[in-house]
Write a protein that holds these residues in place. Sequence first.
Motif, PDB file in Angstrom:
ATOM      1  N   ARG A  12      10.170 -32.408 -12.214  1.00 21.50           N
ATOM      2  CA  ARG A  12       9.195 -31.133 -12.440  1.00 21.50           C
ATOM      3  C   ARG A  12       8.220 -32.041 -13.327  1.00 21.50           C
ATOM      4  NH1 ARG A  12      13.251 -29.023 -13.977  1.00 21.50           N
ATOM      5  NH2 ARG A  12      13.437 -29.465 -15.903  1.00 21.50           N
TER       6      ARG A  12
ATOM      7  N   ARG B  89       5.972 -33.422 -11.078  1.00 20.77           N
ATOM      8  CA  ARG B  89       4.786 -32.329 -10.515  1.00 20.77           C
ATOM      9  C   ARG B  89       4.371 -31.203 -11.136  1.00 20.77           C
ATOM     10  NH1 ARG B  89       8.494 -27.210  -9.380  1.00 20.77           N
ATOM     11  NH2 ARG B  89       8.124 -26.696 -11.965  1.00 20.77           N
ATOM     12  N   THR B  90       3.845 -31.274 -12.412  1.00 21.25           N
ATOM     13  CA  THR B  90       3.164 -30.926 -13.792  1.00 21.25           C
ATOM     14  C   THR B  90       2.177 -31.841 -13.542  1.00 21.25           C
ATOM     15  OG1 THR B  90       4.995 -29.453 -14.520  1.00 21.25           O
ATOM     16  CG2 THR B  90       3.768 -29.522 -15.989  1.00 21.25           C
TER      17      THR B  90
ATOM     18  N   ARG C 141      -2.128 -32.414  -5.492  1.00 19.33           N
ATOM     19  CA  ARG C 141      -1.349 -32.160  -5.229  1.00 19.33           C
ATOM     20  C   ARG C 141      -0.738 -33.219  -4.853  1.00 19.33           C
ATOM     21  NH1 ARG C 141       0.248 -27.180  -0.099  1.00 19.33           N
ATOM     22  NH2 ARG C 141       2.511 -26.653  -1.487  1.00 19.33           N
TER      23      ARG C 141
ATOM     24  N   LEU D  82       8.884 -30.850  -5.648  1.00 20.65           N
ATOM     25  CA  LEU D  82       7.097 -31.514  -6.370  1.00 20.65           C
ATOM     26  C   LEU D  82       6.955 -29.802  -5.778  1.00 20.65           C
ATOM     27  CD1 LEU D  82       8.230 -35.221  -5.627  1.00 20.65           C
ATOM     28  CD2 LEU D  82       7.618 -34.227  -7.877  1.00 20.65           C
ATOM     29  N   ASP D  83       6.976 -28.946  -5.174  1.00 18.24           N
ATOM     30  CA  ASP D  83       6.258 -28.024  -4.321  1.00 18.24           C
ATOM     31  C   ASP D  83       5.642 -28.666  -3.063  1.00 18.24           C
ATOM     32  OD1 ASP D  83       4.769 -25.418  -3.933  1.00 18.24           O
ATOM     33  OD2 ASP D  83       3.346 -25.657  -4.852  1.00 18.24           O
ATOM     34  N   CYS D  84       6.255 -29.805  -2.424  1.00 19.68           N
ATOM     35  CA  CYS D  84       5.046 -30.887  -1.437  1.00 19.68           C
ATOM     36  C   CYS D  84       5.911 -29.802  -0.196  1.00 19.68           C
ATOM     37  CB  CYS D  84       5.823 -32.323  -1.574  1.00 19.68           C
ATOM     38  SG  CYS D  84       5.552 -33.520  -0.668  1.00 19.68           S
TER      39      CYS D  84
END
Length: 303
Positions: free
Chosen positions: A86, A89-90, A98, A133-135
Amino acid sequence: MTHLTRRSALKTTAAGLATAFLGTLSGFDSKQPPLAFSTLGCPKWDLDTILKTAVSAGYQAVEFRGLAGELDLTKSPAFNTASKARETRTRFADRGIRICNLGSSAQLHHADAGKSAKNLDEARRFIDLAQQLDCPYVRVFPDQLPADQSREATLQLISDGLLTLGDHAKNSSVAVLLESHGELTRSDLLIQIMQAAKHPKVGLIWDIFNMWADAHEAPAEVYQKLKPYIRHVHVKDARLANGKHQYVLLGQGDAPLREAIDSLKAGKYEGYYSFEWEKLWHPDIAEPELAIPHYPKAMKAYF
Protein backbone atom coordinates in the motif's frame (compact mmCIF):
# COMPACT_ATOMS: atom_id res chain seq x y z
CA MET A 1 -30.86 15.20 -29.65
CA THR A 2 -28.02 17.37 -28.34
CA HIS A 3 -28.06 20.97 -29.57
CA LEU A 4 -24.66 22.58 -30.10
CA THR A 5 -24.74 26.19 -28.94
CA ARG A 6 -22.23 28.81 -30.04
CA ARG A 7 -20.69 28.79 -26.55
CA SER A 8 -20.37 24.98 -26.40
CA ALA A 9 -18.94 24.95 -29.93
CA LEU A 10 -16.29 27.45 -28.91
CA LYS A 11 -15.46 25.36 -25.84
CA THR A 12 -15.15 22.23 -27.95
CA THR A 13 -12.91 24.00 -30.47
CA ALA A 14 -10.73 25.44 -27.71
CA ALA A 15 -10.35 22.04 -26.06
CA GLY A 16 -9.32 20.49 -29.35
CA LEU A 17 -6.79 23.21 -30.03
CA ALA A 18 -5.38 22.86 -26.53
CA THR A 19 -4.98 19.10 -26.95
CA ALA A 20 -3.25 19.58 -30.30
CA PHE A 21 -1.01 22.28 -28.84
CA LEU A 22 0.01 20.11 -25.89
CA GLY A 23 0.71 17.24 -28.26
CA THR A 24 2.97 19.51 -30.32
CA LEU A 25 4.81 20.70 -27.21
CA SER A 26 5.51 17.12 -26.13
CA GLY A 27 6.83 16.22 -29.55
CA PHE A 28 3.97 13.88 -30.44
CA ASP A 29 1.68 14.68 -33.37
CA SER A 30 -1.40 13.41 -31.50
CA LYS A 31 -2.39 12.34 -28.01
CA GLN A 32 0.72 11.05 -26.27
CA PRO A 33 0.71 7.24 -26.06
CA PRO A 34 0.93 5.76 -22.56
CA LEU A 35 4.56 4.75 -22.03
CA ALA A 36 6.03 2.39 -19.45
CA PHE A 37 9.36 0.74 -18.81
CA SER A 38 10.20 -2.62 -17.30
CA THR A 39 12.55 -2.83 -14.32
CA LEU A 40 14.26 -5.66 -16.21
CA GLY A 41 16.22 -2.78 -17.73
CA CYS A 42 17.43 -1.37 -14.39
CA PRO A 43 18.10 -4.39 -12.16
CA LYS A 44 20.25 -2.45 -9.68
CA TRP A 45 17.99 0.57 -9.22
CA ASP A 46 16.15 1.14 -5.98
CA LEU A 47 12.54 2.27 -5.75
CA ASP A 48 13.45 5.95 -5.46
CA THR A 49 15.56 5.89 -8.64
CA ILE A 50 12.87 4.05 -10.58
CA LEU A 51 10.19 6.52 -9.57
CA LYS A 52 12.35 9.61 -10.07
CA THR A 53 13.37 8.46 -13.57
CA ALA A 54 9.80 7.60 -14.55
CA VAL A 55 8.67 11.12 -13.67
CA SER A 56 11.62 13.03 -15.14
CA ALA A 57 11.74 11.03 -18.40
CA GLY A 58 8.04 11.43 -19.15
CA TYR A 59 6.65 7.96 -18.46
CA GLN A 60 3.12 7.22 -17.30
CA ALA A 61 3.76 3.81 -15.75
CA VAL A 62 6.31 1.26 -14.57
CA GLU A 63 6.25 -2.48 -15.17
CA PHE A 64 7.96 -4.40 -12.37
CA ARG A 65 10.11 -7.37 -13.37
CA GLY A 66 12.02 -7.70 -10.15
CA LEU A 67 13.40 -5.06 -7.84
CA ALA A 68 17.01 -4.62 -6.66
CA GLY A 69 17.94 -8.20 -7.50
CA GLU A 70 14.77 -9.93 -6.26
CA LEU A 71 12.65 -11.35 -9.10
CA ASP A 72 9.93 -12.69 -6.81
CA LEU A 73 8.23 -9.40 -6.03
CA THR A 74 6.13 -10.97 -3.28
CA LYS A 75 9.40 -11.39 -1.32
CA SER A 76 10.71 -7.87 -1.97
CA PRO A 77 10.72 -5.50 1.05
CA ALA A 78 8.75 -2.99 -1.03
CA PHE A 79 5.88 -5.46 -1.55
CA ASN A 80 6.06 -8.34 0.96
CA THR A 81 3.31 -7.14 3.29
CA ALA A 82 -0.04 -5.49 2.66
CA SER A 83 1.13 -2.30 4.36
CA LYS A 84 4.34 -2.16 2.32
CA ALA A 85 2.44 -2.75 -0.91
CA ARG A 86 0.00 0.00 0.00
CA GLU A 87 2.86 2.37 0.81
CA THR A 88 4.56 1.65 -2.53
CA ARG A 89 1.32 2.06 -4.47
CA THR A 90 0.70 5.42 -2.78
CA ARG A 91 4.24 6.67 -3.48
CA PHE A 92 3.81 5.99 -7.19
CA ALA A 93 0.26 7.29 -7.40
CA ASP A 94 1.23 10.53 -5.66
CA ARG A 95 3.74 11.19 -8.46
CA GLY A 96 1.25 10.31 -11.22
CA ILE A 97 2.92 7.00 -12.09
CA ARG A 98 0.94 3.77 -12.32
CA ILE A 99 2.28 0.29 -11.69
CA CYS A 100 0.90 -1.28 -14.86
CA ASN A 101 2.19 -4.85 -14.87
CA LEU A 102 3.92 -7.38 -12.63
CA GLY A 103 6.22 -9.76 -14.48
CA SER A 104 6.16 -13.15 -12.81
CA SER A 105 8.43 -16.04 -13.80
CA ALA A 106 5.54 -18.51 -13.86
CA GLN A 107 5.66 -21.04 -16.70
CA LEU A 108 2.55 -22.97 -17.74
CA HIS A 109 3.98 -25.73 -19.94
CA HIS A 110 4.99 -28.15 -17.16
CA ALA A 111 3.38 -31.60 -17.15
CA ASP A 112 5.01 -32.53 -13.83
CA ALA A 113 2.39 -31.93 -11.15
CA GLY A 114 4.86 -30.52 -8.63
CA LYS A 115 6.41 -28.05 -11.07
CA SER A 116 3.00 -27.01 -12.35
CA ALA A 117 1.69 -26.37 -8.83
CA LYS A 118 4.77 -24.31 -7.93
CA ASN A 119 4.43 -22.11 -11.00
CA LEU A 120 0.69 -21.63 -10.60
CA ASP A 121 1.22 -20.72 -6.94
CA GLU A 122 3.69 -18.00 -7.92
CA ALA A 123 1.23 -16.57 -10.43
CA ARG A 124 -1.56 -16.55 -7.84
CA ARG A 125 0.66 -14.66 -5.38
CA PHE A 126 1.44 -12.11 -8.07
CA ILE A 127 -2.26 -11.69 -8.86
CA ASP A 128 -3.00 -11.04 -5.18
CA LEU A 129 -0.15 -8.51 -4.99
CA ALA A 130 -1.32 -6.79 -8.19
CA GLN A 131 -4.74 -6.32 -6.65
CA GLN A 132 -3.15 -4.61 -3.63
CA LEU A 133 -1.16 -2.33 -5.96
CA ASP A 134 -4.12 -1.41 -8.20
CA CYS A 135 -2.07 -2.97 -11.00
CA PRO A 136 -4.15 -4.24 -13.93
CA TYR A 137 -1.91 -7.05 -15.24
CA VAL A 138 0.26 -10.00 -14.27
CA ARG A 139 2.54 -11.57 -16.89
CA VAL A 140 3.05 -15.33 -17.19
CA PHE A 141 5.05 -17.40 -19.70
CA PRO A 142 3.86 -20.18 -22.00
CA ASP A 143 6.98 -21.13 -22.20
CA GLN A 144 8.41 -24.26 -23.88
CA LEU A 145 7.42 -27.14 -26.15
CA PRO A 146 9.18 -30.06 -24.38
CA ALA A 147 10.29 -32.89 -26.65
CA ASP A 148 9.04 -35.54 -24.23
CA GLN A 149 5.36 -34.52 -24.49
CA SER A 150 3.11 -33.89 -27.45
CA ARG A 151 2.60 -30.36 -28.73
CA GLU A 152 -1.16 -30.63 -28.29
CA ALA A 153 -0.76 -31.75 -24.70
CA THR A 154 1.57 -28.82 -23.97
CA LEU A 155 -0.77 -26.28 -25.55
CA GLN A 156 -3.64 -27.69 -23.50
CA LEU A 157 -1.59 -27.44 -20.30
CA ILE A 158 -0.92 -23.77 -21.01
CA SER A 159 -4.57 -23.05 -21.80
CA ASP A 160 -5.74 -24.90 -18.69
CA GLY A 161 -3.25 -22.94 -16.59
CA LEU A 162 -4.54 -19.66 -17.96
CA LEU A 163 -8.12 -20.65 -17.15
CA THR A 164 -7.10 -21.61 -13.61
CA LEU A 165 -5.41 -18.25 -13.10
CA GLY A 166 -8.27 -16.39 -14.76
CA ASP A 167 -10.64 -17.96 -12.24
CA HIS A 168 -8.33 -16.93 -9.41
CA ALA A 169 -8.47 -13.34 -10.68
CA LYS A 170 -12.20 -13.29 -11.44
CA ASN A 171 -13.19 -11.22 -8.39
CA SER A 172 -10.28 -8.80 -8.75
CA SER A 173 -9.39 -5.94 -11.08
CA VAL A 174 -6.42 -7.93 -12.40
CA ALA A 175 -6.05 -9.82 -15.69
CA VAL A 176 -3.49 -12.54 -16.44
CA LEU A 177 -1.50 -11.96 -19.64
CA LEU A 178 0.44 -14.59 -21.56
CA GLU A 179 3.55 -13.17 -23.23
CA SER A 180 4.67 -14.26 -26.69
CA HIS A 181 7.91 -15.74 -25.45
CA GLY A 182 10.30 -18.66 -25.48
CA GLU A 183 9.33 -21.43 -27.89
CA LEU A 184 5.83 -20.03 -28.35
CA THR A 185 6.05 -16.98 -30.56
CA ARG A 186 4.13 -18.26 -33.60
CA SER A 187 0.75 -16.60 -34.02
CA ASP A 188 -1.06 -19.84 -34.92
CA LEU A 189 0.02 -21.52 -31.67
CA LEU A 190 -0.82 -18.45 -29.60
CA ILE A 191 -4.26 -18.23 -31.20
CA GLN A 192 -4.90 -21.89 -30.39
CA ILE A 193 -3.96 -21.28 -26.76
CA MET A 194 -6.02 -18.11 -26.43
CA GLN A 195 -9.11 -19.64 -28.04
CA ALA A 196 -8.96 -22.56 -25.62
CA ALA A 197 -8.40 -20.18 -22.69
CA LYS A 198 -11.26 -17.83 -23.44
CA HIS A 199 -11.85 -15.96 -20.20
CA PRO A 200 -12.55 -12.27 -19.39
CA LYS A 201 -9.49 -12.22 -17.13
CA VAL A 202 -7.06 -13.68 -19.68
CA GLY A 203 -5.22 -11.79 -22.41
CA LEU A 204 -1.94 -11.48 -24.29
CA ILE A 205 1.25 -9.43 -24.25
CA TRP A 206 2.56 -8.83 -27.75
CA ASP A 207 6.35 -8.76 -27.64
CA ILE A 208 6.91 -7.22 -31.06
CA PHE A 209 10.57 -8.10 -31.35
CA ASN A 210 10.24 -11.70 -30.10
CA MET A 211 7.60 -12.57 -32.67
CA TRP A 212 9.44 -10.91 -35.53
CA ALA A 213 12.92 -12.25 -34.71
CA ASP A 214 11.89 -15.78 -33.69
CA ALA A 215 8.75 -16.56 -35.70
CA HIS A 216 9.66 -14.31 -38.67
CA GLU A 217 6.10 -13.02 -39.02
CA ALA A 218 5.28 -9.55 -40.35
CA PRO A 219 3.96 -7.34 -37.53
CA ALA A 220 0.92 -6.13 -39.50
CA GLU A 221 -0.20 -9.73 -40.07
CA VAL A 222 0.50 -10.68 -36.45
CA TYR A 223 -1.56 -7.78 -35.16
CA GLN A 224 -4.57 -8.60 -37.31
CA LYS A 225 -4.55 -12.16 -35.98
CA LEU A 226 -3.90 -11.39 -32.33
CA LYS A 227 -5.72 -8.07 -31.96
CA PRO A 228 -8.67 -9.52 -29.98
CA TYR A 229 -6.30 -10.73 -27.27
CA ILE A 230 -3.62 -8.01 -27.02
CA ARG A 231 -3.82 -5.88 -23.87
CA HIS A 232 -0.18 -4.90 -23.37
CA VAL A 233 2.82 -4.43 -25.67
CA HIS A 234 6.57 -4.89 -25.14
CA VAL A 235 8.85 -2.75 -27.30
CA LYS A 236 12.59 -3.13 -27.92
CA ASP A 237 15.01 -2.95 -30.84
CA ALA A 238 18.06 -4.92 -31.97
CA ARG A 239 20.39 -5.50 -34.85
CA LEU A 240 20.47 -8.97 -36.38
CA ALA A 241 23.77 -10.47 -37.49
CA ASN A 242 24.61 -14.11 -38.25
CA GLY A 243 21.39 -15.32 -36.70
CA LYS A 244 22.02 -13.49 -33.42
CA HIS A 245 20.69 -10.18 -32.15
CA GLN A 246 22.32 -7.35 -30.26
CA TYR A 247 19.98 -5.03 -28.39
CA VAL A 248 20.36 -1.36 -29.32
CA LEU A 249 18.59 1.87 -28.43
CA LEU A 250 15.14 2.26 -29.92
CA GLY A 251 15.18 3.21 -33.59
CA GLN A 252 18.77 2.10 -34.15
CA GLY A 253 18.10 -1.54 -34.97
CA ASP A 254 16.37 -3.75 -37.52
CA ALA A 255 13.04 -4.40 -35.82
CA PRO A 256 10.05 -3.29 -37.95
CA LEU A 257 8.69 -1.08 -35.19
CA ARG A 258 6.98 1.42 -37.46
CA GLU A 259 4.90 -1.32 -39.08
CA ALA A 260 3.94 -2.69 -35.67
CA ILE A 261 3.15 0.68 -34.09
CA ASP A 262 1.22 1.86 -37.15
CA SER A 263 -0.88 -1.31 -36.90
CA LEU A 264 -1.55 -0.67 -33.21
CA LYS A 265 -2.50 2.94 -33.89
CA ALA A 266 -4.81 1.95 -36.76
CA GLY A 267 -6.41 -0.66 -34.52
CA LYS A 268 -7.11 1.94 -31.80
CA TYR A 269 -4.86 0.22 -29.27
CA GLU A 270 -4.96 2.22 -26.03
CA GLY A 271 -2.72 0.14 -23.77
CA TYR A 272 0.84 0.75 -22.65
CA TYR A 273 3.87 0.69 -24.92
CA SER A 274 6.31 -0.79 -22.43
CA PHE A 275 10.06 -0.58 -22.99
CA GLU A 276 11.70 -3.91 -22.19
CA TRP A 277 15.44 -3.27 -22.02
CA GLU A 278 16.93 -6.67 -21.14
CA LYS A 279 19.81 -5.40 -19.02
CA LEU A 280 19.43 -8.14 -16.41
CA TRP A 281 20.01 -10.88 -18.98
CA HIS A 282 22.48 -8.92 -21.16
CA PRO A 283 24.68 -6.83 -18.83
CA ASP A 284 26.87 -5.68 -21.73
CA ILE A 285 24.16 -3.53 -23.33
CA ALA A 286 23.78 0.20 -22.64
CA GLU A 287 23.25 1.36 -19.09
CA PRO A 288 19.69 2.14 -17.93
CA GLU A 289 20.67 5.74 -17.23
CA LEU A 290 21.03 6.12 -21.01
CA ALA A 291 18.48 3.68 -22.42
CA ILE A 292 15.43 4.38 -20.25
CA PRO A 293 15.34 8.20 -20.67
CA HIS A 294 16.04 7.72 -24.39
CA TYR A 295 12.91 5.65 -25.05
CA PRO A 296 10.20 8.36 -24.69
CA LYS A 297 12.23 10.66 -26.94
CA ALA A 298 12.68 7.95 -29.56
CA MET A 299 9.00 7.01 -29.50
CA LYS A 300 8.08 10.48 -30.77
CA ALA A 301 9.26 9.42 -34.24
CA TYR A 302 6.45 6.84 -34.38
CA PHE A 303 3.69 9.25 -33.37
